[in-house]
Design a protein around this motif. Structure first.
Motif, mmCIF file in Angstrom:
data_model
loop_
_atom_site.group_PDB
_atom_site.id
_atom_site.type_symbol
_atom_site.label_atom_id
_atom_site.label_comp_id
_atom_site.label_asym_id
_atom_site.label_seq_id
_atom_site.Cartn_x
_atom_site.Cartn_y
_atom_site.Cartn_z
ATOM 1 N N LEU A 167 0.836 -1.193 0.000
ATOM 2 C CA LEU A 167 0.000 0.000 0.000
ATOM 3 C C LEU A 167 0.873 1.246 0.000
ATOM 4 C CD1 LEU A 167 -3.057 0.775 0.133
ATOM 5 C CD2 LEU A 167 -2.691 1.152 2.584
ATOM 6 N N ALA A 168 0.586 2.167 -0.904
ATOM 7 C CA ALA A 168 1.335 3.425 -1.002
ATOM 8 C C ALA A 168 0.753 4.435 -0.017
ATOM 9 C CB ALA A 168 1.281 3.959 -2.432
ATOM 10 N N ALA A 225 -3.143 4.195 -3.307
ATOM 11 C CA ALA A 225 -3.144 3.067 -4.238
ATOM 12 C C ALA A 225 -2.565 1.809 -3.601
ATOM 13 C CB ALA A 225 -2.345 3.417 -5.492
ATOM 14 N N LEU A 226 -3.219 0.682 -3.881
ATOM 15 C CA LEU A 226 -2.583 -0.610 -3.675
ATOM 16 C C LEU A 226 -1.784 -0.908 -4.933
ATOM 17 C CD1 LEU A 226 -2.279 -3.232 -1.941
ATOM 18 C CD2 LEU A 226 -4.064 -4.206 -3.398
ATOM 19 N N ILE A 227 -0.506 -1.157 -4.762
ATOM 20 C CA ILE A 227 0.384 -1.461 -5.882
ATOM 21 C C ILE A 227 0.660 -2.956 -5.842
ATOM 22 C CG2 ILE A 227 2.682 -1.051 -6.841
ATOM 23 C CD1 ILE A 227 2.470 1.706 -5.248
ATOM 24 N N GLY A 242 0.646 5.946 6.665
ATOM 25 C CA GLY A 242 -0.072 5.977 7.926
ATOM 26 C C GLY A 242 -0.701 4.634 8.231
ATOM 27 N N ASN A 243 -1.751 4.662 9.044
ATOM 28 C CA ASN A 243 -2.410 3.427 9.445
ATOM 29 C C ASN A 243 -2.995 2.702 8.238
ATOM 30 O OD1 ASN A 243 -1.836 4.193 12.045
ATOM 31 N ND2 ASN A 243 -3.907 4.886 12.523
ATOM 32 N N PHE A 244 -2.776 1.411 8.154
ATOM 33 C CA PHE A 244 -3.273 0.615 7.033
ATOM 34 C C PHE A 244 -3.993 -0.607 7.565
ATOM 35 C CE2 PHE A 244 0.830 -1.128 8.138
ATOM 36 C CZ PHE A 244 0.626 -2.494 8.089
ATOM 37 N N GLN A 245 -4.735 -1.252 6.671
ATOM 38 C CA GLN A 245 -5.405 -2.501 7.025
ATOM 39 C C GLN A 245 -5.502 -3.393 5.790
ATOM 40 O OE1 GLN A 245 -9.861 -3.022 7.688
ATOM 41 N NE2 GLN A 245 -9.150 -3.109 9.812
ATOM 42 N N PHE A 246 -5.078 -4.651 5.958
ATOM 43 C CA PHE A 246 -5.275 -5.691 4.951
ATOM 44 C C PHE A 246 -6.172 -6.759 5.571
ATOM 45 C CE2 PHE A 246 -0.696 -4.825 3.386
ATOM 46 C CZ PHE A 246 -1.133 -3.769 2.596
ATOM 47 N N GLN A 247 -7.195 -7.177 4.834
ATOM 48 C CA GLN A 247 -8.071 -8.261 5.284
ATOM 49 C C GLN A 247 -8.078 -9.357 4.227
ATOM 50 O OE1 GLN A 247 -11.469 -5.512 5.729
ATOM 51 N NE2 GLN A 247 -11.587 -6.165 7.866
ATOM 52 N N PHE A 248 -7.839 -10.576 4.668
ATOM 53 C CA PHE A 248 -7.818 -11.735 3.782
ATOM 54 C C PHE A 248 -8.908 -12.699 4.269
ATOM 55 C CE2 PHE A 248 -3.643 -9.894 4.192
ATOM 56 C CZ PHE A 248 -3.208 -9.763 2.885
ATOM 57 N N ALA A 250 -7.876 -4.007 0.946
ATOM 58 C CA ALA A 250 -6.664 -3.290 1.315
ATOM 59 C C ALA A 250 -6.909 -1.795 1.272
ATOM 60 C CB ALA A 250 -5.524 -3.655 0.361
ATOM 61 N N GLY A 251 -6.396 -1.081 2.281
ATOM 62 C CA GLY A 251 -6.534 0.368 2.269
ATOM 63 C C GLY A 251 -6.167 0.991 3.598
ATOM 64 N N ILE A 252 -6.580 2.245 3.771
ATOM 65 C CA ILE A 252 -6.393 2.952 5.025
ATOM 66 C C ILE A 252 -7.160 2.228 6.124
ATOM 67 C CG2 ILE A 252 -6.862 5.120 6.237
ATOM 68 C CD1 ILE A 252 -6.588 6.560 3.566
ATOM 69 N N ASN A 253 -6.563 2.126 7.290
ATOM 70 C CA ASN A 253 -7.248 1.523 8.422
ATOM 71 C C ASN A 253 -8.418 2.420 8.841
ATOM 72 O OD1 ASN A 253 -8.011 0.235 10.788
ATOM 73 N ND2 ASN A 253 -5.915 -0.092 11.481
#
Length: 724
Positions: free
Chosen positions: A240-241, A283-285, A244-250, A262-265
């Motif tokens: 994630l570009a 952006a998610l890269i 700051g705070n981020f969150q990934f959920q699988f 995927a994105g900002i928390n």
């Protein structure tokens, strides 16, 4: 290519129309989205590109359950509320209090966005509300990389409240899924951990605010059907570009397919959006590779050098830092002596680290002075301009350390502007490393931070380098001028606004991205910085692992690898490890023995010859330090006429390394013939490598080469050149 980049594709659909397929392609990969008869946008393929575009229409999608909400599982951007009971990509409360969203397709457009780049935008709208989401996909054809982000807007009569706003909502299909993620702490960054995903939700996130990656890194590798392999198998690597705070959920769904959000928390970050304004996510890269993690890395490296990192195709300065030599204890005469050390060593630049500022509260330790960016008159009576001139006279450039986002409670800035500090009213101050964070969501603070850097360059036009540090997390999150639920988001946006202004005015100045080590390494910030500091841990034994793991996502040209005295290692081993990226020094040059100094002087000349291949070449991780006595990586030039191999002993037990089979090389041209020359030897040392032989690329990749690494030769650098 099947389509002309000059072609502009625009389509619209009405309810109950025939399905529309929207392929988002690179040279090797494809994401295929489909609009169904009801106007909902779904993912029907994510992986290798088909040779015949017409066959995308034959993709089956998924089979729905007989009843329920199963048609939402492969939604390209899952809405909250209504009939969807899944974890949403977007969640909002409308102006009238309705907490549900439905999204149907309106139109899409594909157009060129630069040489070898296309931009696809897909517009979705709530049928009952003037609420729209635009999905954006920038596809880099040659690099096989996609940037995915969303833009949310509305024209309701009053503000709406956004509770979640993902950048990407991916959907993958495989028999098994293996997730590699990266966690750690100060001096032990980016430690990989691979786990098989099972039914339910796996969440990776950060709530630290600034040093958001200190514990969990915003990057991942998904390996399909088997654990991740270096040069084979299907993988998707994403990062994630965002700084700051981020969150990934699988989430492994009942169909055994994988949803990735995927994105900002959204933690403590409900965002109030006014009518007519856009909310744009980072952006998610990501890249899909059918050539394992190595293929994914090489794609991301090429993309970063070509499209993201400033001067990604250029050069970098070698430097000598004063921190190990002086820490806070220096004066003008001591620094001038160090300039001469830098020239004697052979580096390009001298970097003055922490401790040069503050008068009322002098910066003689880390508990005072941050925020007061005036030269300390006791240490530097003639100012920075004098040092810039003296460095130039000595034959080196001059750079400086700053930490402009932070403030010590013991500072003039804190006394004058306590409202500029992120802190809760009616709570005691909470400090991290004796400091607090300035509120960059405040435009006045943005102007101050910009002014700190701009003033340095205005007063010292020949200032050649900036090291930008960031050593505190956000405690007691509260803004005196901004809705507190906006703080985590607007802080990062404020930082980027400052950096955008600075880069516009100073586009070519090299800048190092630092954050208590590697706690802010992401492609959001690396849009503005030429390089990053991976870790404060500079022990070469540890850096082998840290640099190896960062190389999954970031190219060598951006990785600052310094030779220090951390750990009891020979100068050659320390230098060879640092050469795998952007070389620098943080040592006391006068403490080097004559032999070590002679080696270091020659090593810098050797590095000058090798660094074009290291910076711009394709990386092949030949042997992992986690599973081998010898770790080895190889950089191969684009023309496949030059390569540099590094090999290191990581296990020094009895006979470790001495009886191992040859290391098989990769990335060479099978039909070409190559010579192999050992380089970076200590003065007077002789190499066991026979440099009179030539080998075919086929031999080197099929049979391999023994670099002769053992407990007497703990590191080896080989220069491989096409035989003329």
């Amino acid at each position: 290519m099947r389509f002309l980049l000059a072609l502009l594709v625009v389509a619209t659909v009405s309810a109950a129309a025939a399905p529309i397929d929207i392929p988002i392609e690179t040279n090797r990969t494809a994401l295929v989205l489909r609009v169904d008869a009801d106007g909902h946008l779904m993912t029907v393929h994510h992986g290798k590109r088909l040779q015949q575009a017409a066959e995308y229409g034959r993709l089956p999608g998924i089979t729905h359950l007989n009843e329920g909400y199963s048609e939402y599982y492969n939604s390209a951007y899952t809405p909250a509320g209504s009939r969807s009971l899944l974890e949403p990509a977007v969640q909002a409360t409308h102006a009238d209090g309705n907490p549900s969203i439905d999204l149907v397709y309106m139109r899409h457009e594909t157009k060129p966005a630069g040489a070898g780049v296309t931009l696809t935008t897909i517009s979705l709208k709530d049928p009952q509300y003037p609420f729209e989401v635009t999905l954006n996909f920038r596809a880099y054809q040659n690099e096989d990389v996609v940037e995915s982000w969303s833009t949310i807007r509305h024209s309701e009569k009053k503000d709406i409240r956004l509770q979640k706003y993902a950048s990407a909502n991916l959907y993958l299909s495989a028999h098994q899924y293996y997730l590699t993620h990266y966690h750690g702490n100060w001096a032990s960054e980016v430690r990989p951990e691979e786990t098989a995903l099972t039914a339910g939700m796996k969440v990776l996130d950060s709530k630290l605010g600034t040093r958001a990656q200190m514990l969990q890194s915003p990057m991942f590798v998904l390996s399909l059907n088997q654990p991740a392999q270096e040069e084979q198998g299907d993988v998707l690597a994403g990062t994630l570009a965002w700084s700051g705070n981020f969150q990934f959920q699988f989430e492994l769904d009942p169909y055994h397919n994988l949803r990735v959000l995927a994105g900002i928390n959204p933690y403590a970050s409900e965002y109030t959006l006014e009518p007519g304004r856009d909310f744009t996510t980072p952006a998610l890269i990501y890249t899909y590779s059918d050539q394992g993690t190595g293929g994914a890395s090489r794609s991301l490296h090429r993309w970063a050098r070509n499209h993201r990192i400033p001067q990604g195709k250029g050069d970098r300065l070698t430097l000598l830092n004063n921190w190990e030599a002086t820490q806070f204890n220096f004066d003008e005469s001591r620094l001038v002596d160090l300039f001469n050390d830098g020239k004697k060593l052979g580096v390009d630049l001298f970097l003055l680290d922490d401790g040069w500022f503050g008068n009322t509260f002098p910066r003689n330790s880390d508990n005072a002075g941050l925020g007061d960016w005036q030269e300390n008159k006791a240490k530097l009576p003639h100012g920075l301009g004098y040092l810039v001139q003296k460095a130039e006279a000595a034959g080196v450039k001059f750079g400086i350390w700053i930490e402009p986002e932070m403030v010590n409670p013991k500072s003039e800035l804190y006394t004058k502007h306590p409202d500029w500090v992120i802190k809760l009213p009616n709570r005691p101050d909470a400090v991290f490393r004796n400091q607090q964070v300035l509120d960059l969501s405040n435009p006045k603070v943005q102007a101050f931070v910009y002014g700190v850097v701009d003033n340095l360059f205005t007063k010292n036009p020949k200032l050649a380098y900036i090291k930008w540090d960031c050593n505190a997390v956000i405690y007691n999150a509260y803004s005196a001028v901004n809705p507190t639920s906006h703080l985590y988001v607007d802080y990062v946006r404020g930082l980027y606004q400052v950096l955008e202004r600075l880069r516009a005015k100073y586009p070519t100045v090299p800048m190092m991205l630092c954050s208590g080590g590697g706690a802010r390494v992401d492609y959001g910030a690396l849009k503005y910085f030429t390089e990053y500091w991976p870790s404060d841990n500079t022990s070469p034994a540890e850096r082998l692992f840290i640099q190896y793991n960062y190389s999954m996502f970031f190219p060598a040209i951006a990785s600052c690898n310094h030779i220090t005295d951390w750990g009891n290692f020979p100068i050659k081993f320390r230098t060879d490890v640092a050469m795998m990226g952007k070389l620098g020094y943080d040592i006391v040059v006068n403490n080097l023995s004559a032999n070590d100094l002679a080696f270091s002087q020659q090593a810098l000349k050797t590095y000058e010859r090798l660094k074009p291949v290291i910076y711009q070449g394709d990386l092949f991780r030949l042997q992992s330090p986690y599973t081998n006595d010898i770790a080895s990586v190889l950089y191969v030039s684009e023309k496949q006429d030059k390569a540099v191999l590094f090999a290191y002993l990581v296990n020094s037990r009895f006979k470790a390394g001495s009886e191992l089979p040859p290391i098989r090389l990769r990335g060479l041209q099978p039909g070409k013939r190559y010579t192999v020359q050992e380089t970076n030897l200590m003065p007077g040392a002789k190499s066991p490598i026979n440099n009179t032989l030539t080998y075919s690329g086929d031999f080197l990749m099929t049979i391999g080469l023994n670099p002769v690494v053992n407990d007497r030769r703990t590191s080896v650098v080989l220069e491989i050149s096409e035989a003329l």
